[in-house]
Design a protein around this motif. Sequence first.
Motif, short mmCIF file in Angstrom:
data_model
loop_
_atom_site.label_atom_id
_atom_site.label_comp_id
_atom_site.label_asym_id
_atom_site.label_seq_id
_atom_site.Cartn_x
_atom_site.Cartn_y
_atom_site.Cartn_z
N ARG A 260 -54.61 -5.93 -16.22
CA ARG A 260 -56.03 -5.58 -16.41
C ARG A 260 -56.22 -4.15 -15.89
O ARG A 260 -56.27 -3.92 -14.69
CB ARG A 260 -56.91 -6.58 -15.67
CG ARG A 260 -56.68 -8.04 -16.12
CD ARG A 260 -57.63 -9.02 -15.44
NE ARG A 260 -57.34 -9.15 -14.01
CZ ARG A 260 -56.52 -10.08 -13.50
NH1 ARG A 260 -55.92 -10.94 -14.29
NH2 ARG A 260 -56.33 -10.14 -12.19
N ASP A 261 -56.31 -3.20 -16.82
CA ASP A 261 -56.23 -1.79 -16.42
C ASP A 261 -57.51 -1.00 -16.63
O ASP A 261 -57.48 0.24 -16.60
CB ASP A 261 -55.09 -1.11 -17.18
CG ASP A 261 -55.22 -1.21 -18.69
OD1 ASP A 261 -56.05 -2.02 -19.16
OD2 ASP A 261 -54.50 -0.50 -19.41
N ASP A 262 -58.63 -1.66 -16.82
CA ASP A 262 -59.91 -0.96 -16.89
C ASP A 262 -60.56 -1.02 -15.51
O ASP A 262 -61.02 -2.08 -15.07
CB ASP A 262 -60.81 -1.61 -17.94
CG ASP A 262 -62.10 -0.81 -18.17
OD1 ASP A 262 -62.46 0.01 -17.30
OD2 ASP A 262 -62.73 -1.02 -19.22
N GLU A 272 -51.45 -3.82 -8.12
CA GLU A 272 -50.78 -5.04 -7.67
C GLU A 272 -49.57 -5.38 -8.55
O GLU A 272 -48.49 -5.68 -8.06
CB GLU A 272 -51.78 -6.19 -7.69
CG GLU A 272 -51.19 -7.55 -7.33
CD GLU A 272 -52.18 -8.67 -7.58
OE1 GLU A 272 -51.74 -9.85 -7.60
OE2 GLU A 272 -53.38 -8.39 -7.75
N ILE A 273 -49.75 -5.30 -9.86
CA ILE A 273 -48.67 -5.61 -10.80
C ILE A 273 -47.53 -4.61 -10.65
O ILE A 273 -46.34 -4.99 -10.61
CB ILE A 273 -49.21 -5.62 -12.24
CG1 ILE A 273 -50.15 -6.79 -12.46
CG2 ILE A 273 -48.05 -5.68 -13.24
CD1 ILE A 273 -49.49 -8.14 -12.53
N LYS A 276 -45.59 -5.20 -7.48
CA LYS A 276 -44.80 -6.42 -7.61
C LYS A 276 -43.56 -6.16 -8.47
O LYS A 276 -42.46 -6.65 -8.16
CB LYS A 276 -45.65 -7.53 -8.24
CG LYS A 276 -45.00 -8.89 -8.25
CD LYS A 276 -45.98 -9.95 -8.74
CE LYS A 276 -45.35 -11.33 -8.68
NZ LYS A 276 -46.31 -12.39 -9.13
N PHE A 277 -43.72 -5.34 -9.49
CA PHE A 277 -42.59 -5.03 -10.35
C PHE A 277 -41.58 -4.13 -9.62
O PHE A 277 -40.36 -4.31 -9.76
CB PHE A 277 -43.07 -4.35 -11.63
CG PHE A 277 -41.98 -4.12 -12.65
CD1 PHE A 277 -41.56 -5.15 -13.47
CD2 PHE A 277 -41.35 -2.89 -12.77
CE1 PHE A 277 -40.55 -4.97 -14.40
CE2 PHE A 277 -40.34 -2.69 -13.68
CZ PHE A 277 -39.94 -3.73 -14.51
N LEU A 278 -42.08 -3.17 -8.86
CA LEU A 278 -41.18 -2.32 -8.07
C LEU A 278 -40.36 -3.18 -7.11
O LEU A 278 -39.14 -2.99 -6.98
CB LEU A 278 -41.99 -1.28 -7.30
CG LEU A 278 -42.69 -0.19 -8.12
CD1 LEU A 278 -43.57 0.66 -7.21
CD2 LEU A 278 -41.68 0.69 -8.84
N ASN A 279 -40.99 -4.12 -6.47
CA ASN A 279 -40.28 -4.98 -5.53
C ASN A 279 -39.22 -5.81 -6.23
O ASN A 279 -38.09 -5.95 -5.75
CB ASN A 279 -41.28 -5.90 -4.81
CG ASN A 279 -42.23 -5.14 -3.91
OD1 ASN A 279 -41.98 -3.99 -3.53
ND2 ASN A 279 -43.35 -5.76 -3.56
N ILE A 317 -44.72 -0.29 -18.69
CA ILE A 317 -43.91 0.92 -18.78
C ILE A 317 -44.75 2.16 -18.44
O ILE A 317 -44.33 3.04 -17.68
CB ILE A 317 -43.29 1.03 -20.20
CG1 ILE A 317 -42.28 -0.08 -20.42
CG2 ILE A 317 -42.65 2.40 -20.40
CD1 ILE A 317 -41.78 -0.19 -21.85
N LYS A 318 -45.95 2.19 -18.97
CA LYS A 318 -46.82 3.35 -18.74
C LYS A 318 -47.14 3.53 -17.26
O LYS A 318 -46.97 4.64 -16.71
CB LYS A 318 -48.11 3.16 -19.55
CG LYS A 318 -49.19 4.22 -19.26
CD LYS A 318 -50.46 3.89 -20.03
CE LYS A 318 -51.59 4.86 -19.65
NZ LYS A 318 -52.86 4.53 -20.39
N TYR A 319 -47.55 2.48 -16.61
CA TYR A 319 -48.04 2.63 -15.24
C TYR A 319 -46.91 2.73 -14.22
O TYR A 319 -47.04 3.44 -13.21
CB TYR A 319 -48.98 1.48 -14.89
CG TYR A 319 -50.28 1.55 -15.67
CD1 TYR A 319 -51.13 2.64 -15.54
CD2 TYR A 319 -50.63 0.53 -16.55
CE1 TYR A 319 -52.31 2.72 -16.27
CE2 TYR A 319 -51.82 0.60 -17.28
CZ TYR A 319 -52.64 1.70 -17.13
OH TYR A 319 -53.81 1.78 -17.85
#
Length: 984
Positions: A260-262, A272-273, A276-279, A317-319
């Motif tokens: 949810r990117d707005d 948060e996402i 979590k993905f980096l971790n 991928i973008k963020y």
Amino acid sequence: MASEPWLHISLLLLFCFSLVFSLPTGRNSICGYKSCPATKPSMLNVHLVPHTHDDVGWLKTVDQYFYGDRNNIQHAGVQYILDSVIDQLQKDPARRFIYVETAFFYRWWRQQNQNTRRIVTQLVNEGRLEFINGGWCMSDEATTHYSAVIDQMTLGLRFLNDTFGECGRPRVAWHIDPFGHAREHASIFAQMGYDGFFFGRLDYQDKDRRMKTKEMEMLWRASESLTPPIADLFTGVLPNGYNPPEGFCWDQSCDDAPIRDDPDLEDYNVDEIVQKFLNASHKQADYYKTNHIIMTMGSDFQYENANLWYKNMDKLIKYVNALQAKGSKLNVLYSTPSCYLQELNLANFTWPMKTDDFFPYADDAHDFWTGYFTSRPALKLYERLSNSRLQTCNQLEVLGGPTSTSGPFGEGDSDTMRRAMGVAQHHDAVSGTEKQHVANDYARRLATGWAHCEVLVSNSLAVLSGSEAPRVFCENLNISVCPLTESSHKFSMNVYNPLGRTVRWPVRLPVNGSVYNVTDANGKAVDSEVIPLSKSRKEVRQNRGFAKSELVFQVEAPPLGYSTYIISMVQDQPPVSRSKNAVPSSIQNKFLKVTFDSTTGLLSSLTNLETQQTIRLTQNFFWYNASAGNNKESHQPSGAYIFRPNSSDPFIISKTAEIQAVSLYNSVQEVTQRFSPWVSQVVRLYEDRRELELEWTVGPVPVEDGLGKEVITRLDTDIQSSGYFYTDSNGREVLERRKDYRPTWDLKQTEPIAGNYYPINSRAYIKDDKRQLTVVTDRSQGASSIYNGSLEIMLHRRLLYDDFRGVGEPLSEPGEFAHGLVARGRLLLTLSPPEAAADLHRPLAQSMVLQPLLSFQDGAPSPGTKLEFSGLQAALPPAVHLLTVSQWDQDSVLVRLEHQYQAKESKTHSQPVTVNLQKLFSTLQVLGASEMSLGANQWKEDMIRLHWNTEKDALPPTARDPSSWEVTLKPMEIRTFLLRVRLL
């Protein structure tokens, strides 16, 4: 390989034109490794692999899965997945997708219009839609025979090659769901030209060790006989099975939060996402060697609404990559397994070596997936017999010429059986891990395939023999049912031999006369006996036949050919019984002697009369009480996948065997034993045979006592096996097994029975310095050696609980009369010195896999009928097996020649052997030959694989063929040729 250079060149150009030139590769094709996206060397590159795993039958039939029918069982519709993915791939050139199961794609492709086909072809040519694995299905690895695996791979790969050309050729093998992994499969993939292999399941202890030591990726040296790197295959274990990391499943079947990117709306969760993905990425990278990791973004039957997946992955991928401007060293990209593999290769690391296999597989301490080695024993036998029939069908299509598919008996084909067998190799098909209605569908498909082949075989034999008399095939000879032989006073029997050597084989025909004359193709009388039908056979057949006796005699058929036998009734009175019920002291022929215990009626010894070797041999039947999942150690019950007895000590069915009949004839001696109302056996010695036959009948397995049962037969001997035993890998090379031991890691054994079970496809043995006892089976089964000098084989399973692995029903087959399945089979035993054993069990196992096909005609053959025929000019050398003879196109035949011995296995036969292709067939003139990869989708000379640095270097290539037509086979080598032929 032509005798004149101009002929070789012209044939090669013709082949290339037919296979490559017309294919829609596209003018600007940049597929394969050239199409891979750029990565960043200084960062951790995360390869997102969008994929779906589409079982070719499991909870629903293959048709139901394709159309999306019966979604009350499981929501899944493959046609919608492909529709949706193709639509989404067109919206962004960065997006990728891989597809695996050609059986489904073939169906979908046939329904598409030209515009859709053009779009898909462009996506393939640009590497955005990539085919991985490419077989008709993702085959099981424990219960499949190598010949059927090669066939189903060839079927899928040919379709991709014919449809998309070089851009349709998979570079990577992909077995993300099979329940353990066979070394022979890895060898097959390597010989087919694959650069790498990825799978999802391995033993939990093995995985834990590999994660700690960063050995999740390795080089698998998959043959002890083939010169490296022929059977070397880079192999990687996927980190999450084949699912996405936890929290990142964006399919309509998933519950994970979308991105949810707005920032103006509630529940903005990008930070948060991303964190979590980096971790998750850094944690995964801790277990792998390079700065590249792979993430499988998909699962079972996902992407029916592909927009959900791609919209969220685009944002991910973008963020994530936006953080690189702030110093992040993580780079995320759409990728494929082959692009990931290329980066590992470019890393130029030295990889650890593996030489054993990945059996047995356990996903927890008490959860060993070893039950499916035996699950659905009748289906396993039917699949094995269907493989034999398919090879016969393929061969006769070639030998009979064009009339085979369109002749006096109508339109016949081999394609229907080929596709049915391709589906049957799926890891939820022959494995026995499907729902009952799906198992019925697999059997129905095989039956339909055989019906098509029967027409082809009849047409071909009509051409070869010159007789168009109606031909009958008796499907139920194993239960003594054949209406023609039961009622006819005179008939002929055609025996077709699919092997490349002359075969002698015992035949048993249900009859009602007391004396018969049997003559061979030369009019010579053949010794025969009429034996009263046993009680157990009458019980199994019930009301499906009315024969009172069996006519028993030995047949002989030439290589790749047939011989005709004429059978005439002389007397039709009931036969005079020469049977008795007393326990015999022994039965014997000139090769073997078998003794019985006078008190128990059980076997007591086996003697090889040629070598004067004797072993004490006791054989009996037992059952393990299947766990109901209600003990304190674990709630895991036995089921279609899992074998988990609730005790290490099986229950003996009976300490004694009731001797129902002892039949002593010149051609055969047999003792019928009854162990219980649901277990019986015939111990049988045929004249001039070096093996002892044990024909077992088990079922219906009683469960009225509320106990599930796993039925075994156990052979106890005085062989000093010291905890070692040996099993074949998919019917080819043999692997050493050791109780409570794994070559790769220090095993903590938690299930002393199930944790020591292994799959056998054709044979297993125990041995000491002087004696080897080998057991050849008629289907895939589970086996073990729990005690020194002991070998046990699981024959049948009937269970009362599901094992929580998804199938959702207990393995309790109803059988034909709904009382429970009755299974019948044969074990062949040989005793010999270890150094001579292979010369016995190798050809014996091949003759069990490729059995002669019997067909019958009422009355005597008409004048002028050709009673004998061989498709070969001469029998092949003993070491050579003709693995494939199949029509490729109008003027071409696909031929595979196999050296069937391992290196150092046989003093006589483990040597290179040479075959002349021009002198192979008797009815075909070979005009040209070109060698192909094992999968027949590349010319051998074009098969260039990635090179890998390993702890042990590969050996330099050795000298090859002595001439342009003569091909040399080394131990365990399979060579594939496309022959340009003309019928003589």
